[in-house]
Design an enzyme around this catalytic site. Structure first.
Site, mmCIF file in Angstrom:
data_model
loop_
_atom_site.group_PDB
_atom_site.id
_atom_site.type_symbol
_atom_site.label_atom_id
_atom_site.label_comp_id
_atom_site.label_asym_id
_atom_site.label_seq_id
_atom_site.Cartn_x
_atom_site.Cartn_y
_atom_site.Cartn_z
ATOM 1 N N ASP A 267 -61.631 -14.972 -10.860
ATOM 2 C CA ASP A 267 -60.562 -15.959 -10.184
ATOM 3 C C ASP A 267 -61.284 -17.110 -9.468
ATOM 4 O OD1 ASP A 267 -58.333 -16.692 -8.104
ATOM 5 O OD2 ASP A 267 -59.745 -15.879 -6.528
ATOM 6 N N ASP B 4 -60.014 -19.741 -6.731
ATOM 7 C CA ASP B 4 -60.073 -20.141 -5.308
ATOM 8 C C ASP B 4 -60.492 -19.035 -4.365
ATOM 9 O OD1 ASP B 4 -59.075 -22.910 -5.207
ATOM 10 O OD2 ASP B 4 -57.429 -22.110 -6.310
HETATM 11 C C1 XBP Z 1 -55.170 -19.939 -5.331
HETATM 12 C C2 XBP Z 1 -53.998 -20.442 -5.102
HETATM 13 C C3 XBP Z 1 -53.898 -21.823 -5.511
HETATM 14 C C4 XBP Z 1 -54.410 -22.989 -4.565
HETATM 15 C C5 XBP Z 1 -53.651 -24.398 -4.786
HETATM 16 O O1 XBP Z 1 -54.638 -18.521 -5.550
HETATM 17 O O2 XBP Z 1 -52.699 -19.856 -4.429
HETATM 18 O O3 XBP Z 1 -52.671 -22.297 -5.291
HETATM 19 O O4 XBP Z 1 -54.197 -22.797 -3.180
HETATM 20 O O5 XBP Z 1 -53.677 -24.453 -6.309
HETATM 21 P P1 XBP Z 1 -55.652 -17.510 -6.361
HETATM 22 P P2 XBP Z 1 -52.485 -25.459 -6.998
HETATM 23 O O6 XBP Z 1 -56.946 -17.607 -5.785
HETATM 24 O O7 XBP Z 1 -55.060 -16.207 -6.237
HETATM 25 O O8 XBP Z 1 -55.614 -18.051 -7.863
HETATM 26 O O9 XBP Z 1 -52.100 -26.504 -5.827
HETATM 27 O O10 XBP Z 1 -53.119 -26.132 -8.111
HETATM 28 O O11 XBP Z 1 -51.400 -24.556 -7.494
HETATM 29 MG MG MG Z 2 -58.341 -16.547 -4.736
#
Ligand code: XBP
Ligand code: MG
Length: 229
Positions: A9, A11
């Site tokens: 993953d 973020d």
């Molecule tokens: C990450 C997210 C993303 C970011 C923003 O979740 O939810 O939406 O907050 O990215 P994970 P975008 O770590 O589970 O992938 O604005 O590009 O959607």
């Molecule tokens: Mg995440």
């Protein structure tokens, strides 16, 4: 046996991007559009339950009964603006890789273990992050599954299925790395053994189904991944 691939993953897992990255970028986009929205640190923690930036804004608009005034129509523009601000924040260099990430990537590469990404965030954000945080940027990852490439975002397993199919691997060949409940639900539903490194926003989440929960990847080496079930 060593896994054949590690799937990360982005973020919250590769880097702590939410509080000082995406959140700040959303607020800059709102201000630029002269919207009086401000997502403070606590509110953003609640909004993170909705994965995907566009989906998060839509959820906020609808739950605050703002959809009627046409805000939903503004979402694609707001999202593009947010991602521009996010790239600017990354370029300023204040968001590092989480501890142990680079060393584990290096160890895996040296051992011939394949590397991939399965994330909810947009592909442009993945490129921007990796360009700033890794030497040779996204060349480390053979497959990057990101954003709208699947219809259903995490906690649905679709993004992991997409990555596994591209790699020609089964879920038991791989280990997933996640930081959140939605991420664990997605990886576990796809049949993957999952290592969780919680962060400031996700420490209180439910990680049931995870194979291992640790503070960070500092103490996680390839040997410690072999016995995970
Ligand atoms: C990450 C997210 C993303 C970011 C923003 O979740 O939810 O939406 O907050 O990215 P994970 P975008 O770590 O589970 O992938 O604005 O590009 O959607
Ligand atoms: Mg995440």
């Amino acid at each position: 046996m060593l896994p054949r691939a590690l799937i990360f993953d982005v973020d919250g897992t590769l880097a702590d991007t939410e509080r000082d990255g995406h959140r700040v970028a959303f607020n800059r986009a709102f201000a630029e559009a002269e919207l009086d929205w401000n997502w403070d640190v606590e509110l953003y923690g609640e909004l993170l339950r909705v994965t995907g930036g566009k989906e998060r804004m839509e959820h906020y608009a609808v739950s605050h009964r703002l959809s009627a005034v046409g805000i939903v129509k503004m979402i694609p523009g707001l999202h593009a603006s947010k991602n521009r601000h996010y790239a600017e924040l990354l370029a300023q260099g204040g968001i590092p890789l989480r501890p142990g990430v680079l060393r584990l990537l290096q160890d895996a590469r040296a051992a011939g273990i394949r590397l991939a990404i399965a994330t909810t965030t947009s592909l442009e954000n993945v490129h921007a992050l990796l360009e700033h945080l890794l030497p040779q940027g996204d060349t480390w990852f053979e497959i990057i599954g990101a954003g709208d490439v699947v219809a259903k975002k995490k906690p649905a397993p679709d993004i992991y299925f997409w990555v596994l199919e591209k790699m020609g691997l089964g879920p038991r060949d791989c280990i997933a790395f996640e930081d959140s409940e939605n991420g664990v639900r997605s990886a576990v539903a796809a049949g993957l053994r999952t290592v969780v490194t919680p962060n400031g926003y996700t420490g209180g989440h439910n990680f049931s189904g995870a194979a291992l929960v640790v503070d960070d990847l500092e103490a996680v080496d390839l040997a410690s991944l072999t016995g995970l079930v």
